[in-house]
Design an enzyme around this catalytic site. Structure first.
Site, PDB file in Angstrom:
ATOM      1  CE  LYS A  22       3.554  37.929   6.560  1.00 47.98           C
ATOM      2  NZ  LYS A  22       4.066  39.126   5.873  1.00 47.98           N
ATOM      3  CG  ASN A  23       7.298  37.275   4.241  1.00 47.51           C
ATOM      4  OD1 ASN A  23       6.214  37.819   4.366  1.00 47.51           O
ATOM      5  ND2 ASN A  23       8.311  37.496   5.062  1.00 47.51           N
ATOM      6  CB  CYS A 118       6.232  54.169   4.233  1.00 43.73           C
ATOM      7  SG  CYS A 118       5.945  52.608   4.979  1.00 43.73           S
ATOM      8  NE  ARG A 123       8.364  49.984   7.318  1.00 45.00           N
ATOM      9  CZ  ARG A 123       7.364  49.130   7.495  1.00 45.00           C
ATOM     10  NH1 ARG A 123       6.318  49.474   8.216  1.00 45.00           N
ATOM     11  NH2 ARG A 123       7.404  47.939   6.940  1.00 45.00           N
ATOM     12  CB  VAL A 125       9.599  51.926  -1.807  1.00 50.48           C
ATOM     13  CG1 VAL A 125       8.812  51.065  -0.833  1.00 50.48           C
ATOM     14  CG2 VAL A 125       8.917  53.265  -2.018  1.00 50.48           C
ATOM     15  CG  ASP A 126      15.754  54.102  -1.353  1.00 51.31           C
ATOM     16  OD1 ASP A 126      15.168  53.251  -0.655  1.00 51.31           O
ATOM     17  OD2 ASP A 126      16.968  54.334  -1.245  1.00 51.31           O
ATOM     18  CG  ASP A 311      10.395  38.552   9.182  1.00 51.03           C
ATOM     19  OD1 ASP A 311      10.497  39.735   9.572  1.00 51.03           O
ATOM     20  OD2 ASP A 311       9.972  38.250   8.049  1.00 51.03           O
ATOM     21  CB  ILE A 333      17.079  43.798   8.893  1.00 52.70           C
ATOM     22  CG1 ILE A 333      17.962  42.545   8.863  1.00 52.70           C
ATOM     23  CG2 ILE A 333      16.336  43.993   7.564  1.00 52.70           C
ATOM     24  CD1 ILE A 333      18.936  42.443   7.723  1.00 52.70           C
ATOM     25  NE  ARG A 403       0.078  42.360   8.488  1.00 54.55           N
ATOM     26  CZ  ARG A 403       1.335  42.721   8.638  1.00 54.55           C
ATOM     27  NH1 ARG A 403       1.715  43.398   9.683  1.00 54.55           N
ATOM     28  NH2 ARG A 403       2.234  42.443   7.728  1.00 54.55           N
TER      29      ARG A 403
HETATM   30  C1  UD1 Z   1      10.627  41.472   3.578  1.00 54.67           C
HETATM   31  C2  UD1 Z   1       9.655  40.619   4.370  1.00 54.67           C
HETATM   32  C3  UD1 Z   1       9.722  40.971   5.850  1.00 54.67           C
HETATM   33  C4  UD1 Z   1      11.168  40.869   6.342  1.00 54.67           C
HETATM   34  C5  UD1 Z   1      12.113  41.676   5.457  1.00 54.67           C
HETATM   35  C6  UD1 Z   1      13.585  41.472   5.815  1.00 54.67           C
HETATM   36  C7  UD1 Z   1       7.887  40.171   2.785  1.00 54.67           C
HETATM   37  C8  UD1 Z   1       6.470  40.403   2.370  1.00 54.67           C
HETATM   38  N1  UD1 Z   1       8.320  40.846   3.863  1.00 54.67           N
HETATM   39  O1  UD1 Z   1      10.209  42.812   3.737  1.00 54.67           O
HETATM   40  O2  UD1 Z   1       8.889  40.062   6.563  1.00 54.67           O
HETATM   41  O3  UD1 Z   1      11.245  41.363   7.664  1.00 54.67           O
HETATM   42  O4  UD1 Z   1      11.950  41.286   4.080  1.00 54.67           O
HETATM   43  O5  UD1 Z   1      13.913  40.131   5.762  1.00 54.67           O
HETATM   44  O6  UD1 Z   1       8.580  39.381   2.196  1.00 54.67           O
HETATM   45  N2  UD1 Z   1      15.181  49.279   2.245  1.00 54.67           N
HETATM   46  C9  UD1 Z   1      15.635  50.468   1.726  1.00 54.67           C
HETATM   47  N3  UD1 Z   1      15.121  50.870   0.517  1.00 54.67           N
HETATM   48  C10 UD1 Z   1      14.214  50.129  -0.192  1.00 54.67           C
HETATM   49  C11 UD1 Z   1      13.783  48.897   0.361  1.00 54.67           C
HETATM   50  C12 UD1 Z   1      14.305  48.495   1.580  1.00 54.67           C
HETATM   51  O7  UD1 Z   1      16.445  51.160   2.324  1.00 54.67           O
HETATM   52  O8  UD1 Z   1      13.795  50.550  -1.274  1.00 54.67           O
HETATM   53  C13 UD1 Z   1      15.717  48.835   3.556  1.00 54.67           C
HETATM   54  C14 UD1 Z   1      14.617  48.631   4.598  1.00 54.67           C
HETATM   55  O9  UD1 Z   1      14.270  49.833   5.247  1.00 54.67           O
HETATM   56  C15 UD1 Z   1      15.287  47.636   5.526  1.00 54.67           C
HETATM   57  C16 UD1 Z   1      16.131  46.776   4.580  1.00 54.67           C
HETATM   58  O10 UD1 Z   1      16.289  47.550   3.385  1.00 54.67           O
HETATM   59  O11 UD1 Z   1      16.148  48.302   6.418  1.00 54.67           O
HETATM   60  C17 UD1 Z   1      15.543  45.428   4.219  1.00 54.67           C
HETATM   61  O12 UD1 Z   1      14.202  45.601   3.784  1.00 54.67           O
HETATM   62  P1  UD1 Z   1      13.545  44.633   2.705  1.00 54.67           P
HETATM   63  O13 UD1 Z   1      14.385  43.424   2.541  1.00 54.67           O
HETATM   64  O14 UD1 Z   1      13.217  45.430   1.491  1.00 54.67           O
HETATM   65  O15 UD1 Z   1      12.190  44.233   3.433  1.00 54.67           O
HETATM   66  P2  UD1 Z   1      10.789  43.951   2.771  1.00 54.67           P
HETATM   67  O16 UD1 Z   1      10.956  43.388   1.393  1.00 54.67           O
HETATM   68  O17 UD1 Z   1       9.920  45.151   2.943  1.00 54.67           O
END
Ligand code: UD1
Length: 427
Positions: A22-23, A118, A123, A125-126, A311, A333, A403
């Site tokens: 999926k990922n 979010c 959570r 996306v910065d 995961d 994480i 999902r």
């Molecule tokens: C992806 C996976 C999810 C997995 C995660 C960590 C997909 C679709 N999903 O999620 O299943 O659990 O990786 O292996 O592939 N963060 C920030 N700022 C950002 C983005 C992330 O601070 O802009 C933080 C998050 O809150 C978290 C950490 O970074 O604490 C890791 O998140 P991230 O690797 O981005 O997870 P996803 O890509 O959302």
């Protein structure tokens, strides 16, 4: 609404075919935005998240065709008719944020809802936004939307240092950089196999990328990408889930079409717990067998790849509930990713959560109960617990399970588990 009822106490024996990840499938689908030619993906799992992302892509004008029998999907982004990914669709799945980089790179403009529930800060996306801004995008946040515009002439190559390792941000920036002017270097990039899979697909499409699978990825922008056919990598999280299921129930289970290279992080902890994993490279299969009467408690900390994946943390906790002795699970994480602990406790588990660590003292036996799933991996950890619990366990709200796990009831039934999907009675 549906639920799953599991009748515990049956060994798992036989073969399970592992699905495409999926990922990996989700970012690959968004990569279709980068080209005006059709992109064909094989081994796309038939999952709710895949359908949700199709809806987002269709909204942008990307034509999608999926055949669940052959698992083949064709995506055609010849005409991007909109650059808006609306809240109603994005809120169903956080990974929709992955349209942001490709849209900006090819279309020059994007308006993407912040992922559901979010807020930047909790959570965030910065990292995605900051990286795109460093490539010259003008970005503002308004009414819950990210409004982004590429500079005249397109995104520009940049040296991007991620403050934190992020899978999604690495993917978004990797895709955006393929069509940028000049060279982009991503430092502290994530190294997950799903990112390597995406990068290999982009290279086949004509992108110039070096350093995949390392924490420094260099991308030299090209003027256009072409359509190709690509097969999605095996789902290492699904494989890990079934490995733990077999370790818990006993029996001998072989997982076919798994990519063993991506399961290596499980070898050491599972060996310590008393599980033997035998790889058969020629057939891309792995055979799981518990070699002790009772599993042993182990300590595990989640980390970015190649560390132990977050995961699989819930499934591991489920496994430790019936081990001999204690084990410590530390989650580094995500905050608050122990929602499965209270539900496992309802089944008789002995778990104490202290901040980001959970101490699991093994008990000889779990007991069936009604439990509620709160997220995808938490849901499956409850199914695993149900496989070994005495009596019947009913996992409610299995929406989350659909999902991310393709045909899980059929796959587990096929190797000896007793479980059924039922309609939830109206309240
Ligand atoms: C992806 C996976 C999810 C997995 C995660 C960590 C997909 C679709 N999903 O999620 O299943 O659990 O990786 O292996 O592939 N963060 C920030 N700022 C950002 C983005 C992330 O601070 O802009 C933080 C998050 O809150 C978290 C950490 O970074 O604490 C890791 O998140 P991230 O690797 O981005 O997870 P996803 O890509 O959302």
């Amino acid at each position: 609404m549906e639920k799953i009822r599991i009748y515990g106490g049956h060994e798992l024996n036989g073969h399970i075919d592992i699905s495409g990840a999926k990922n990996a499938a989700l970012p690959l689908m968004t990569a279709a935005i980068l080209t005006g030619e059709p992109l064909t993906l094989n081994r796309v799992p038939d999952l709710k998240d895949v359908g949700s992302l199709c809806a987002v892509l269709n909204k942008l004008g990307v034509k999608t065709a999926y055949d669940p029998a052959s698992k083949r999907m064709t995506l055609d982004a010849t005409n991007i008719t909109s650059c808006v990914a609306p809240y109603e669709l994005v809120s169903q799945m956080r990974a929709s944020i992955l349209v942001l980089g490709p849209l900006l790179a090819r279309h020059g403009e994007a308006k993407v809802s912040l992922p559901g529930g979010c807020a930047i800060g909790s959570r965030p996306v910065d990292l995605h936004i900051d990286g795109l801004a460093q490539m010259g995008a003008e970005i503002s946040l308004e009414d819950g939307y990210i409004n982004a515009k590429a500079p005249a002439g397109g995104l520009k190559g940049a040296q991007i240092h991620f403050a934190k390792v992020s899978v999604g941000a690495t993917e978004n920036l990797l895709m955006a950089a393929t069509l940028a002017k000049g060279t982009t270097v991503l430092f502290n990039a994530a190294r997950e196999p799903e990112i390597v899979d995406l990068g290999e697909c982009l290279i086949a499409m004509g992108a110039d990328i070096q350093g995949l699978g390392t924490d420094k990825i260099t991308i030299r922008g090209v003027s256009a990408l072409k359509g190709i056919t690509h097969a999605v990598v095996a789902d290492r999280i699904e494989a890990g889930t079934f490995i733990m299921a077999a370790a818990m129930t006993g029996g001998t289970l072989t997982l076919n079409h798994a990519d063993n290279r991506h399961i290596h992080y499980l070898l050491e902890p599972l060996h310590k717990a008393g599980v033997s994993l035998t790889e058969n490279e020629a057939e891309h299969s792995i055979t799981v067998k518990r070699v002790r009467d009772r599993l042993r408690g182990i300590d595990v900390m989640t980390e970015p790849y190649p560390g132990f994946p977050t995961d699989l943390q819930a499934q591991l906790m489920s496994m430790l509930t019936i081990a001999e002795g204690a084990g410590m699970v530390t989650e580094t994480i995500f905050e608050n990713r122990f929602m499965h602990a209270p539900e496992l406790i309802r089944m008789g588990a002995n778990i104490t959560v202290h901040g980001s660590s959970a101490l699991v003292r093994g008990v000889p036996m779990l007991k069936g109960a009604d439990v509620m799933a709160t997220d995808l991996r938490a849901s499956v950890s409850l199914v695993l617990a149900g496989l070994v619990a005495k009596g019947a366990t009913t996992v409610h709200r299995i929406y989350h399970l659909d999902r991310g796990y393709e045909n899980i009831v059929e796959k587990l039934s096929g190797v000896g588990a007793k479980l059924e999907r039922l309609k939830e009675e109206a309240a």
